[in-house]
Motif scaffolding. Structure first.
Motif, PDB file in Angstrom:
ATOM      1  N   GLN A  36      -9.013   9.818   6.936  1.00  0.00           N
ATOM      2  CA  GLN A  36     -10.001   8.394   7.043  1.00  0.00           C
ATOM      3  C   GLN A  36      -9.371   7.978   5.528  1.00  0.00           C
ATOM      4  O   GLN A  36      -9.424   8.696   4.177  1.00  0.00           O
ATOM      5  N   VAL A  37      -9.685   7.222   5.522  1.00  0.00           N
ATOM      6  CA  VAL A  37      -8.467   6.102   4.072  1.00  0.00           C
ATOM      7  C   VAL A  37      -9.074   4.531   3.635  1.00  0.00           C
ATOM      8  O   VAL A  37     -10.803   4.055   4.737  1.00  0.00           O
ATOM      9  N   LYS A  38      -8.999   4.364   2.678  1.00  0.00           N
ATOM     10  CA  LYS A  38     -10.158   3.224   1.794  1.00  0.00           C
ATOM     11  C   LYS A  38      -9.421   1.886   2.835  1.00  0.00           C
ATOM     12  O   LYS A  38      -7.694   2.057   2.136  1.00  0.00           O
ATOM     13  N   ALA A  39      -9.928   0.724   3.181  1.00  0.00           N
ATOM     14  CA  ALA A  39      -9.167  -0.510   3.436  1.00  0.00           C
ATOM     15  C   ALA A  39      -9.527  -1.321   2.817  1.00  0.00           C
ATOM     16  O   ALA A  39     -11.378  -1.582   3.822  1.00  0.00           O
ATOM     17  N   ASP A  40      -9.262  -2.494   2.353  1.00  0.00           N
ATOM     18  CA  ASP A  40     -10.403  -3.983   1.874  1.00  0.00           C
ATOM     19  C   ASP A  40     -11.848  -2.953   1.520  1.00  0.00           C
ATOM     20  O   ASP A  40     -12.599  -3.448   2.045  1.00  0.00           O
ATOM     21  N   GLY A  41     -11.479  -2.133   0.030  1.00  0.00           N
ATOM     22  CA  GLY A  41     -12.841  -1.957  -0.302  1.00  0.00           C
ATOM     23  C   GLY A  41     -13.553  -0.811   1.562  1.00  0.00           C
ATOM     24  O   GLY A  41     -15.544  -0.454   1.240  1.00  0.00           O
ATOM     25  N   ARG A  42     -13.187  -0.727   2.201  1.00  0.00           N
ATOM     26  CA  ARG A  42     -14.099   0.551   3.054  1.00  0.00           C
ATOM     27  C   ARG A  42     -13.847   1.286   3.718  1.00  0.00           C
ATOM     28  O   ARG A  42     -12.488   1.372   3.929  1.00  0.00           O
ATOM     29  N   GLU A  43     -14.833   2.572   4.340  1.00  0.00           N
ATOM     30  CA  GLU A  43     -13.640   3.881   4.382  1.00  0.00           C
ATOM     31  C   GLU A  43     -13.134   3.338   6.146  1.00  0.00           C
ATOM     32  O   GLU A  43     -13.960   2.624   7.211  1.00  0.00           O
ATOM     33  N   VAL A  44     -12.045   3.488   7.120  1.00  0.00           N
ATOM     34  CA  VAL A  44     -11.265   3.022   8.268  1.00  0.00           C
ATOM     35  C   VAL A  44     -10.651   4.236   8.741  1.00  0.00           C
ATOM     36  O   VAL A  44     -10.212   5.485   7.714  1.00  0.00           O
ATOM     37  N   THR A  45     -10.533   4.643   9.995  1.00  0.00           N
ATOM     38  CA  THR A  45     -10.325   6.055  10.252  1.00  0.00           C
ATOM     39  C   THR A  45      -9.074   5.258  11.381  1.00  0.00           C
ATOM     40  O   THR A  45      -8.648   4.410  11.978  1.00  0.00           O
ATOM     41  N   VAL A  46      -8.283   6.612  10.540  1.00  0.00           N
ATOM     42  CA  VAL A  46      -6.287   5.968  11.030  1.00  0.00           C
ATOM     43  C   VAL A  46      -5.932   7.008  12.070  1.00  0.00           C
ATOM     44  O   VAL A  46      -5.897   8.299  11.551  1.00  0.00           O
ATOM     45  N   PRO A  47      -5.709   6.731  12.937  1.00  0.00           N
ATOM     46  CA  PRO A  47      -5.924   7.837  14.408  1.00  0.00           C
ATOM     47  C   PRO A  47      -4.338   8.930  13.928  1.00  0.00           C
ATOM     48  O   PRO A  47      -3.485   8.112  13.383  1.00  0.00           O
ATOM     49  N   LYS A  48      -3.885   9.578  14.789  1.00  0.00           N
ATOM     50  CA  LYS A  48      -2.909  10.117  14.499  1.00  0.00           C
ATOM     51  C   LYS A  48      -1.141   9.613  14.532  1.00  0.00           C
ATOM     52  O   LYS A  48      -1.772   9.053  15.878  1.00  0.00           O
TER      53      LYS A  48
ATOM     54  N   ASP B 275       0.710  -1.066   0.172  1.00  0.00           N
ATOM     55  CA  ASP B 275      -0.164   0.289   0.270  1.00  0.00           C
ATOM     56  C   ASP B 275       0.895   1.625   0.587  1.00  0.00           C
ATOM     57  O   ASP B 275       0.807   2.423   0.799  1.00  0.00           O
ATOM     58  N   ASN B 276       1.890   1.163  -0.490  1.00  0.00           N
ATOM     59  CA  ASN B 276       3.115   2.399  -0.358  1.00  0.00           C
ATOM     60  C   ASN B 276       3.008   3.386   0.336  1.00  0.00           C
ATOM     61  O   ASN B 276       3.279   4.135   1.407  1.00  0.00           O
ATOM     62  N   LYS B 277       2.537   2.224   2.165  1.00  0.00           N
ATOM     63  CA  LYS B 277       3.470   2.728   3.877  1.00  0.00           C
ATOM     64  C   LYS B 277       4.502   3.275   3.843  1.00  0.00           C
ATOM     65  O   LYS B 277       4.864   3.754   4.659  1.00  0.00           O
ATOM     66  N   SER B 278       5.583   2.486   2.928  1.00  0.00           N
ATOM     67  CA  SER B 278       6.882   3.261   2.948  1.00  0.00           C
ATOM     68  C   SER B 278       7.852   3.040   1.877  1.00  0.00           C
ATOM     69  O   SER B 278       7.014   2.135   1.014  1.00  0.00           O
ATOM     70  N   ALA B 279       9.079   3.513   1.384  1.00  0.00           N
ATOM     71  CA  ALA B 279       9.773   2.969   0.016  1.00  0.00           C
ATOM     72  C   ALA B 279      11.042   3.605   0.720  1.00  0.00           C
ATOM     73  O   ALA B 279      11.726   4.266   1.834  1.00  0.00           O
TER      74      ALA B 279
END
Length: 760
Positions: free
Chosen positions: A619-631, A591-595
């Protein structure tokens, strides 16, 4: 005669009557005998009381504030990097202060210093009376008394404290030389601008070491002691400037009276206007990450947080000042200058980097983030993010070192063929049907190990990890320097870099490969000095953890990644490469979270990592649904820093690496000293020419990188070599050294079996 006697008798009677009258009331108690007796008695009583106090009041231990100094951090060349601590004080010997500067302080405060017994009775009585009568807390103390107040007592002006000051001053004067007292006085006084002691004051007001102070400058510092805040020239009012100028003249005139300064020279002196105040270097900005790294290493060697906070440490880092600037400039040029704070991805992107000398483990440059005050966690040491395909050389090193074979029994070498199709299920124990896709789901067909490394083929290395044995790969990764991996469960995705690692750890892993398999321990501290401790600085290398043959073969394979693989555009074709040999590997996580890009020349190893850390809840999409990523949670870096989409390891990380490394090693064209058997061949898995005569294991192999390379070589490492290990050496240790703390577990959770779908 009778009348005369009678007259005399009446006179005596009258005198007796008058004496009786005088003795009536309170006056009958005040005779010359009673007055003399009373005074004598009081003197005896006072003398006895003072003697009792003198005997009972000892010279106490120095107060904590007087003993505390700031910690001083220095670059490897001795240049001061930072000072930390609540007290800005550097204690110096009296010999470091010019004699005439010593004299002007005596002239300012206590002209009879060298003749008196340490106290000024009249001044002390005057100070006590002013305090008791409510006229203010006033002193009137000698240099010895002021030193005692600063070093042994406190700043209160109570009668009890003044009496203690008097007694202790007498004792100190009897037991210590005047030079010792004057040195203590100069080192404990407060001069304003947060500066305690003459050394800190000299730097705060004139930017010089105290040994370089002129008489005029010394007189100003001596004048400051009367009212540091009011007399600070840059902040003083017109009245304050007038008063400090008068005080400065008073000090120098007294110095002339003492014959410490020539009258003719005094007449020509001009007021030395001090420089404006500068913020003391500390833990702000990028400097804070260097201090943090040094403190972390100190704690690992048994120095507690409290002991560090108490100060008095002079810590010299291995950080090379010029390389540090080059690294910071490279990050700015290739990343931070391109960030738009209005863009979400640009707000979230973080970068960490570590540069290591592979010969001794010295950390020569470290980038922990843009501002330590805003982002406390150092990106250089954070182990939360996946290193992706930069882990693949570890798998190959383990395979070569352990003489591993494929599922059909063929030795794993650079020319060994694997199935490079996407989503091929892993075979063998531990595979559990794991079938990772390749980058962009590309199928490569049959590929050699060399080609699989160049193109970062996931399926080949997932299978190789199982072929070697996941437990064995995990053990070798730990030995190479990935301290946190030991706490994880070995899964097939591990071979694709699914477990977290820091740029510091990855720099250590690759430095060990560069150092022919001999363990390199990245070391931030060169030496640390403390008045009550000693520090032994040793080389940051350990035992042979993999054979030289295996390590050199991996290095040889990694040159192909640079010249004919995923790093070619950013590294091989870099404008400042100048024909240098380079080995390295790119990495891009799921998911290009690191390079990442980790690479090395013969004398420098540098690890660059980029990742997404949510600056605010997202708010990001993961596995076809919206999820909240905390700070602080992991998010994608795609689109950051002017990139149109995915940021691959061969992109921004590799460009930062090239911009830094090739300038950092300018003038150094040392080639890799490789002892490995290899035979040139095409990347096509079907050999098109007879194998060349293998080189002797003792003959170094140097690829002419300054010449065009139409095809990368395919390497055939020798069978597992038996390399005698060197006697074990240890990390730098403090004495006394407690048992080292075990590695902390990684905060990265066990990845899912299908993690790192796009690892490259």
């Amino acid at each position: 005669m009778g009348r005369a006697k009678e007259k005399r008798a009446r006179g005596r009677a009258m005198r007796r009557d008058r004496r009786r009258e005088r003795k009536k009331g309170i006056r009958r108690f005040f005779t010359w005998k009673t007055v003399i007796g009373t005074v004598f008695g009081l003197c005896l009583l006072a003398t006895g009381a003072f003697y009792a106090v003198y005997v009972m009041v000892p010279i106490p231990e120095a107060n904590a504030m007087a003993q505390r100094q700031n910690n001083v951090y220095k670059y490897s060349d001795g240049t001061v990097l930072a000072r930390t601590g609540q007290i800005n004080r550097d204690i110096v010997a009296l010999e470091q202060v010019p004699k005439q500067v010593q004299d002007v302080f005596v002239a300012a405060e206590n002209m009879t210093f060298y003749q008196d017994n340490g106290v000024d009775l009249m001044g002390t009585v005057r100070g006590l009376w002013n305090t008791v009568s409510g006229k203010g807390k006033q002193g009137g103390s000698t240099i010895t008394q002021q030193y005692v107040k600063n070093f042994y007592l406190n700043q209160d002006q109570t009668p009890t404290r003044k009496l203690k000051e008097l007694v202790i001053s007498l004792k100190v004067d009897q037991r210590h030389d005047k030079s010792e007292i004057l040195a203590g006085y100069l080192n404990t006084n407060y001069f304003g601008r947060g500066a305690y002691g003459i050394q800190a004051a000299a730097k705060a007001y004139y930017g010089v070491d105290c040994s370089k102070l002129t008489v005029e400058q010394g007189a100003y510092l001596a004048a400051l002691l009367q009212a540091p805040s009011q007399y600070d020239w840059t902040a003083a009012s017109d009245i304050g400037k007038k008063l400090v100028t008068e005080r400065w003249n008073y000090v120098l005139d007294n110095a002339v009276k003492m014959k410490a300064v020539d009258a003719g020279r005094r007449a020509a002196m001009k007021f030395p206007t001090p420089a404006g105040p500068k913020p003391a270097p500390g833990t702000e900005g990028r400097t804070g990450y260097l201090v943090q790294a040094a403190n972390t290493e100190m704690r690992k060697q048994g120095i507690s947080e409290q002991e560090l906070h108490q100060g008095s440490w002079t810590i010299t880092l291995n950080i090379d000042r010029k390389k540090q600037k080059l690294l910071e400039d490279a990050v700015k040029a290739e990343l931070t200058s391109k960030l738009d704070p209005r863009k979400t991805a640009d707000q979230d992107v973080q970068v960490g980097a570590v540069s290591v000398d592979p010969k001794n483990g010295s950390v020569l440059a470290l980038y922990g983030g843009q501002d330590h005050a805003k982002h406390q966690l150092s990106n250089a040491t954070a182990t939360t993010y996946q290193p992706g395909s930069t882990f693949k050389p570890v798998v190959l090193a383990s395979a070569l070192d352990n003489g591993a074979t494929t599922q059909d029994g063929k030795p794993i070498k650079a020319e060994t063929i694997y199935n490079g199709d996407s989503e091929v299920a892993v075979k063998g124990s531990g595979g559990d049907g794991y079938a990772p896709p390749n980058l962009d789901d590309i199928s490569h067909g049959p590929v050699t190990v060399q080609e699989a490394m160049n193109k970062s083929v996931n399926t080949a290395f997932a299978q190789m990890g199982v072929d070697v044995g996941l437990d064995q790969v995990q053990r070798d990764a730990f030995e190479l320097g990935m301290a946190d991996i030991k706490q994880q469960k070995p899964l097939p995705s591990m071979s694709l870099g699914s477990y977290g690692a820091s740029p510091l750890q990855m720099a250590g892993v690759y430095a060990t490969l560069n150092n022919h398999g001999k363990k390199v321990i990245p070391t931030v501290i060169q030496k640390a000095d403390h008045p009550t401790r000693s520090y032994d600085s040793q080389q940051g290398t350990g035992t042979q953890v993999i054979s030289r043959a295996a390590a050199d073969a991996v290095t040889s394979v990694l040159t192909g990644v640079v010249d004919d693989g995923s790093a070619r555009k950013s590294v091989a074709e870099a404008r400042n490469r100048d024909g240098r040999q380079v080995a390295g590997k790119t990495g891009t996580s799921d998911d290009n979270k690191s390079a990442w890009f980790v690479g090395y020349t013969a004398n420098l190893v540098t690890s660059i990592g980029l990742w997404g850390e949510a600056a605010q809840p997202r708010q990001v999409k993961a596995d076809g649904r919206e999820v909240t990523v905390p700070k602080g949670g992991q998010v994608s870096i795609a689109g950051a820093a002017e990139n149109p989409g995915r940021i691959a390891g061969g992109g921004t990380p590799a460009r930062i690496w090239s911009a830094y490394t090739f300038d950092a090693v300018k003038g150094d064209h040392t080639q890799f000293d490789l002892q490995t058997e290899q035979k040139p061949t095409n990347t096509d898995p079907t050999p098109s020419a007879p194998p060349a005569t293998p080189l002797s294991p003792t003959s170094p192999v140097h690829t002419p990188f300054d010449l065009p390379m139409p095809t990368p070589p395919r390497h055939t490492p020798s069978s597992r070599a038996t390399v005698p290990t060197d006697p074990p050496s240890t990390m730098p240790t403090f004495r006394p050294t407690p048992t080292p703390t075990p590695p902390m577990s990684s905060p990265t959770a066990d990845p899912s079996p299908n993690a790192l779908a796009n690892s490259r």
